[in-house]
Design a protein around this motif. Structure first.
Motif, PDB file in Angstrom:
ATOM      1  N   VAL A  45       3.893   8.275   3.847  1.00 41.18           N
ATOM      2  CA  VAL A  45       4.422   6.982   3.165  1.00 41.18           C
ATOM      3  C   VAL A  45       5.303   6.464   4.445  1.00 41.18           C
ATOM      4  O   VAL A  45       5.314   5.030   4.255  1.00 41.18           O
ATOM      5  CB  VAL A  45       5.225   7.530   1.922  1.00 41.18           C
ATOM      6  CG1 VAL A  45       5.757   6.332   1.248  1.00 41.18           C
ATOM      7  CG2 VAL A  45       4.048   8.174   0.947  1.00 41.18           C
ATOM      8  N   GLN A  46       6.146   6.871   4.984  1.00 39.63           N
ATOM      9  CA  GLN A  46       7.141   6.380   5.932  1.00 39.63           C
ATOM     10  C   GLN A  46       6.362   5.713   6.883  1.00 39.63           C
ATOM     11  O   GLN A  46       6.618   4.524   7.464  1.00 39.63           O
ATOM     12  CB  GLN A  46       7.955   7.172   6.346  1.00 39.63           C
ATOM     13  CG  GLN A  46       9.042   7.779   5.419  1.00 39.63           C
ATOM     14  CD  GLN A  46       9.817   6.563   4.670  1.00 39.63           C
ATOM     15  OE1 GLN A  46      10.401   5.763   5.330  1.00 39.63           O
ATOM     16  NE2 GLN A  46       9.744   6.648   3.424  1.00 39.63           N
ATOM     17  N   ILE A  47       5.427   6.242   7.458  1.00 35.08           N
ATOM     18  CA  ILE A  47       4.293   5.764   8.492  1.00 35.08           C
ATOM     19  C   ILE A  47       3.761   4.499   7.878  1.00 35.08           C
ATOM     20  O   ILE A  47       3.495   3.268   8.522  1.00 35.08           O
ATOM     21  CB  ILE A  47       3.306   6.666   9.089  1.00 35.08           C
ATOM     22  CG1 ILE A  47       4.084   7.701   9.745  1.00 35.08           C
ATOM     23  CG2 ILE A  47       2.392   6.069   9.874  1.00 35.08           C
ATOM     24  CD1 ILE A  47       3.389   8.884  10.296  1.00 35.08           C
ATOM     25  N   ALA A  48       3.137   4.449   6.659  1.00 36.27           N
ATOM     26  CA  ALA A  48       2.555   3.355   6.283  1.00 36.27           C
ATOM     27  C   ALA A  48       3.395   2.360   5.901  1.00 36.27           C
ATOM     28  O   ALA A  48       2.827   1.172   6.195  1.00 36.27           O
ATOM     29  CB  ALA A  48       2.054   4.179   4.894  1.00 36.27           C
ATOM     30  N   GLY A  56       0.747  -1.364   0.074  1.00 33.96           N
ATOM     31  CA  GLY A  56       0.134  -0.149   0.080  1.00 33.96           C
ATOM     32  C   GLY A  56       0.858   1.398   0.037  1.00 33.96           C
ATOM     33  O   GLY A  56       0.365   2.279  -0.654  1.00 33.96           O
ATOM     34  N   TYR A  57       1.924   1.321   0.568  1.00 34.49           N
ATOM     35  CA  TYR A  57       2.586   2.568   0.896  1.00 34.49           C
ATOM     36  C   TYR A  57       3.230   2.787  -0.504  1.00 34.49           C
ATOM     37  O   TYR A  57       3.753   4.191  -0.828  1.00 34.49           O
ATOM     38  CB  TYR A  57       3.985   2.374   1.758  1.00 34.49           C
ATOM     39  CG  TYR A  57       5.027   1.361   1.742  1.00 34.49           C
ATOM     40  CD1 TYR A  57       6.032   1.963   0.915  1.00 34.49           C
ATOM     41  CD2 TYR A  57       4.999   0.142   1.874  1.00 34.49           C
ATOM     42  CE1 TYR A  57       7.345   1.117   0.557  1.00 34.49           C
ATOM     43  CE2 TYR A  57       6.004  -0.584   1.313  1.00 34.49           C
ATOM     44  CZ  TYR A  57       7.196  -0.357   0.772  1.00 34.49           C
ATOM     45  OH  TYR A  57       8.475  -0.888   0.539  1.00 34.49           O
ATOM     46  N   THR A  58       3.731   1.743  -1.220  1.00 34.80           N
ATOM     47  CA  THR A  58       4.205   2.219  -2.806  1.00 34.80           C
ATOM     48  C   THR A  58       3.137   2.838  -3.626  1.00 34.80           C
ATOM     49  O   THR A  58       3.341   3.764  -4.449  1.00 34.80           O
ATOM     50  CB  THR A  58       4.747   1.056  -3.421  1.00 34.80           C
ATOM     51  OG1 THR A  58       3.870   0.018  -3.830  1.00 34.80           O
ATOM     52  CG2 THR A  58       5.799   0.111  -2.600  1.00 34.80           C
ATOM     53  N   ILE A  59       1.929   2.455  -3.465  1.00 34.65           N
ATOM     54  CA  ILE A  59       0.841   3.237  -4.337  1.00 34.65           C
ATOM     55  C   ILE A  59       0.592   4.576  -3.650  1.00 34.65           C
ATOM     56  O   ILE A  59       0.620   5.506  -4.406  1.00 34.65           O
ATOM     57  CB  ILE A  59      -0.449   2.371  -3.919  1.00 34.65           C
ATOM     58  CG1 ILE A  59      -0.509   0.878  -4.706  1.00 34.65           C
ATOM     59  CG2 ILE A  59      -1.671   3.155  -4.837  1.00 34.65           C
ATOM     60  CD1 ILE A  59      -1.569  -0.112  -4.433  1.00 34.65           C
ATOM     61  N   MET A  60       0.764   4.847  -2.276  1.00 31.83           N
ATOM     62  CA  MET A  60       0.676   6.088  -1.767  1.00 31.83           C
ATOM     63  C   MET A  60       1.856   6.807  -2.142  1.00 31.83           C
ATOM     64  O   MET A  60       1.457   8.064  -2.419  1.00 31.83           O
ATOM     65  CB  MET A  60       0.634   5.845  -0.095  1.00 31.83           C
ATOM     66  CG  MET A  60       0.309   7.164   0.537  1.00 31.83           C
ATOM     67  SD  MET A  60       0.373   6.929   2.343  1.00 31.83           S
ATOM     68  CE  MET A  60      -0.811   5.904   2.682  1.00 31.83           C
ATOM     69  N   SER A  61       2.966   6.375  -2.507  1.00 28.79           N
ATOM     70  CA  SER A  61       4.128   7.167  -2.808  1.00 28.79           C
ATOM     71  C   SER A  61       4.030   7.650  -4.185  1.00 28.79           C
ATOM     72  O   SER A  61       4.776   8.895  -4.423  1.00 28.79           O
ATOM     73  CB  SER A  61       5.336   6.320  -2.463  1.00 28.79           C
ATOM     74  OG  SER A  61       5.488   5.284  -3.622  1.00 28.79           O
ATOM     75  N   MET A  62       3.198   7.194  -4.906  1.00 32.71           N
ATOM     76  CA  MET A  62       2.885   7.597  -6.367  1.00 32.71           C
ATOM     77  C   MET A  62       2.548   9.138  -6.291  1.00 32.71           C
ATOM     78  O   MET A  62       2.869   9.777  -7.130  1.00 32.71           O
ATOM     79  CB  MET A  62       2.160   6.619  -7.233  1.00 32.71           C
ATOM     80  CG  MET A  62       2.654   5.394  -7.264  1.00 32.71           C
ATOM     81  SD  MET A  62       1.535   4.149  -8.177  1.00 32.71           S
ATOM     82  CE  MET A  62       1.516   4.852  -9.890  1.00 32.71           C
ATOM     83  N   GLY A 103       5.133  10.855  -3.194  1.00 31.11           N
ATOM     84  CA  GLY A 103       6.889  10.711  -3.073  1.00 31.11           C
ATOM     85  C   GLY A 103       7.053   9.664  -1.892  1.00 31.11           C
ATOM     86  O   GLY A 103       6.533   9.696  -0.867  1.00 31.11           O
ATOM     87  N   ARG A 104       8.186   8.918  -2.020  1.00 28.89           N
ATOM     88  CA  ARG A 104       8.662   7.944  -1.307  1.00 28.89           C
ATOM     89  C   ARG A 104       9.027   8.693   0.112  1.00 28.89           C
ATOM     90  O   ARG A 104       9.046   7.725   1.141  1.00 28.89           O
ATOM     91  CB  ARG A 104       9.657   7.361  -1.877  1.00 28.89           C
ATOM     92  CG  ARG A 104       9.358   6.196  -2.953  1.00 28.89           C
ATOM     93  CD  ARG A 104      10.369   5.335  -3.469  1.00 28.89           C
ATOM     94  NE  ARG A 104       9.886   4.347  -4.417  1.00 28.89           N
ATOM     95  CZ  ARG A 104       9.308   3.184  -3.966  1.00 28.89           C
ATOM     96  NH1 ARG A 104       9.202   2.922  -2.839  1.00 28.89           N
ATOM     97  NH2 ARG A 104       8.832   2.446  -5.224  1.00 28.89           N
ATOM     98  N   ASN A 105       9.482   9.596   0.237  1.00 27.85           N
ATOM     99  CA  ASN A 105      10.187  10.365   1.586  1.00 27.85           C
ATOM    100  C   ASN A 105       8.956  10.950   2.315  1.00 27.85           C
ATOM    101  O   ASN A 105       9.256  11.617   3.242  1.00 27.85           O
ATOM    102  CB  ASN A 105      11.236  11.185   1.487  1.00 27.85           C
ATOM    103  CG  ASN A 105      12.407  10.435   0.533  1.00 27.85           C
ATOM    104  OD1 ASN A 105      12.979   9.321   0.836  1.00 27.85           O
ATOM    105  ND2 ASN A 105      13.185  11.208  -0.306  1.00 27.85           N
TER     106      ASN A 105
END
Length: 404
Positions: free
Chosen positions: A127-130, A112-118, A121-123
């Motif tokens: 995204v880090q919490i997810a 899920g966090y990779t979808i959120m990062s789109m 952003g990854r940082n």
């Protein structure tokens, strides 16, 4: 998840299937006497305050709503959860398992966090919490399934989670569509969509015709129309293809059917309406669930533009296309080779120019029974790939304990 529910019901298990109230399950699920639908109301977005505040409030409300729903159902032996979406459902399912003393199984389709990062952003902090949340609660499951060997390895190396690879497989109703059924589907769609209507007026007896099929006057059998267009599922590189035909290359006209009903459908329909092609028609039909496999089984080629946010999942659309022995052109990402074998059951491309060249090569001389397009279909027919039921019985059923 509907496939999982049907497989469990087939083995005599009673299943509570939680899903959004507005979604319509497949007919097989609705007809099953062992599957009870448990509706969950979909929360519409909160419009007050900053986006971060809105998101936090939404997660809190969803947590309460989902936990309340899960504690109301009859005590389950197992809770099977697909991830994503996993926030807050993994944590809620784990709490419900503690309450019910049930076992938790997570079916990992992506992170899920990779979808959120789109979008973020990854940082980004969220995204880090997810990412932290997904790894932490993912480790608390009793069993784990995943859709590729690449994801299996990543789960073990980066999350210390041991998983079993269960490749998505097509259901039994994804298969090549007999010509009679193709004809019925085309005639049905022709009532509402210009692309499926016959190119010329009927001469002679008043038989039902479509752009692709007609009834033979001599024997009453359905035949494919001479000079018919090629039927392509999904979007593609239209402008280059149109140019090839204008340059005199012997290619068929195309009918491109774009499936799906996402929120941007109206926007893209507006863009499509501004295009003025001579040899290409683009159609975005609304399909009944039972008609979608029939359409795939009637098509000449599928195009998949799915790009994985993690590079670790596979497109279900291609799985269904292969179930119908439909060759595919798919855009490249890291683990796609686990499904699409380049130059064997389809082709892999990296940009629109490469896709246009592939379309030109595949449709040259169409509808010849020679060439790569025909060979890919032959290879798919000969592959005798496992269907969902057989694959599920081999890999997933043992986790549930067959004699419980």
């Amino acid at each position: 998840m509907q496939y999982h529910a049907l497989s469990l019901a087939r083995h005599g298990r009673d299943v509570a299937l939680l899903g959004y109230l507005q979604s319509r399950p497949h007919g097989d699920v609705l007809r099953s006497g062992r599957i009870r639908l448990v509706p969950v109301a979909e929360l519409r977005g909160l419009r007050v305050g900053p986006k971060l505040f809105q998101y936090v409030i939404k997660v809190i409300v969803q947590t309460i709503q989902l936990l309340y729903t899960m504690l109301k159902i009859d005590q389950p032996s197992y809770i099977l959860l697909q991830n994503p979406p996993g926030l807050p459902s993994i944590a809620v399912a784990w709490i419900a398992c503690l309450f019910w003393r049930s076992k938790l199984i997570i079916d990992w389709h992506n992170y899920g966090y990779t979808i959120m990062s789109m979008n973020l952003g990854r940082n980004h902090l969220l995204v880090q919490i997810a990412k932290w949340y997904e790894k932490l609660f993912g480790r608390l499951s009793d069993y784990n399934l995943c859709v590729t060997n690449a994801m299996k390895e990543d789960l073990w190396v980066n999350c210390n989670i041991k998983a079993v690879t269960v490749y998505d497989k097509p259901a039994s109703y994804f298969k090549e569509t007999p010509l009679e059924l193709q004809h019925r589907l085309y005639v049905k769609l022709a009532k509402d969509y210009e692309a499926f209507k016959p190119r010329t007026e009927s001469v002679g007896w008043n038989a039902e015709r479509s752009a692709f099929t007609e009834v033979d006057e001599k024997n009453g059998h359905v035949i494919k129309t001479r000079g018919r267009p090629a039927l392509l599922i999904s979007s593609t590189s239209w402008t280059d293809y149109e140019r090839y035909i204008d340059e005199g290359i012997k290619l068929p006209s195309l009918v491109c059917v774009i499936t799906g009903k996402g929120p941007l459908k109206d926007y893209y329909n507006g863009l499509i309406n501004k295009l003025h092609f001579k040899h290409i028609q683009i159609c975005t039909p609304w399909l009944e669930a039972e008609d979608y496999p029939l359409l795939l089984g009637s098509a000449d080629l599928g195009v998949c533009l799915h790009k994985s946010s993690s590079g670790l999942d596979l497109p279900m659309k291609v799985v269904d296309m292969f179930g119908c022995s439909l060759p595919v052109c798919a855009v490249y990402f890291e683990c796609l080779h686990e499904l699409v074998k380049h130059d064997e059951n389809g082709l892999i491309f990296r940009d629109s120019n490469e896709l246009a060249e592939q379309l030109k090569m595949l449709f040259l001389g169409f509808p010849t029974l020679e060439g790569k397009l025909h060979n890919f279909r032959k290879n798919l027919r000969a592959s005798k790939q496992l269907r969902w039921d057989e694959s599920w019985d081999q890999t997933v059923l043992p986790l549930f304990g067959q004699n419980e």
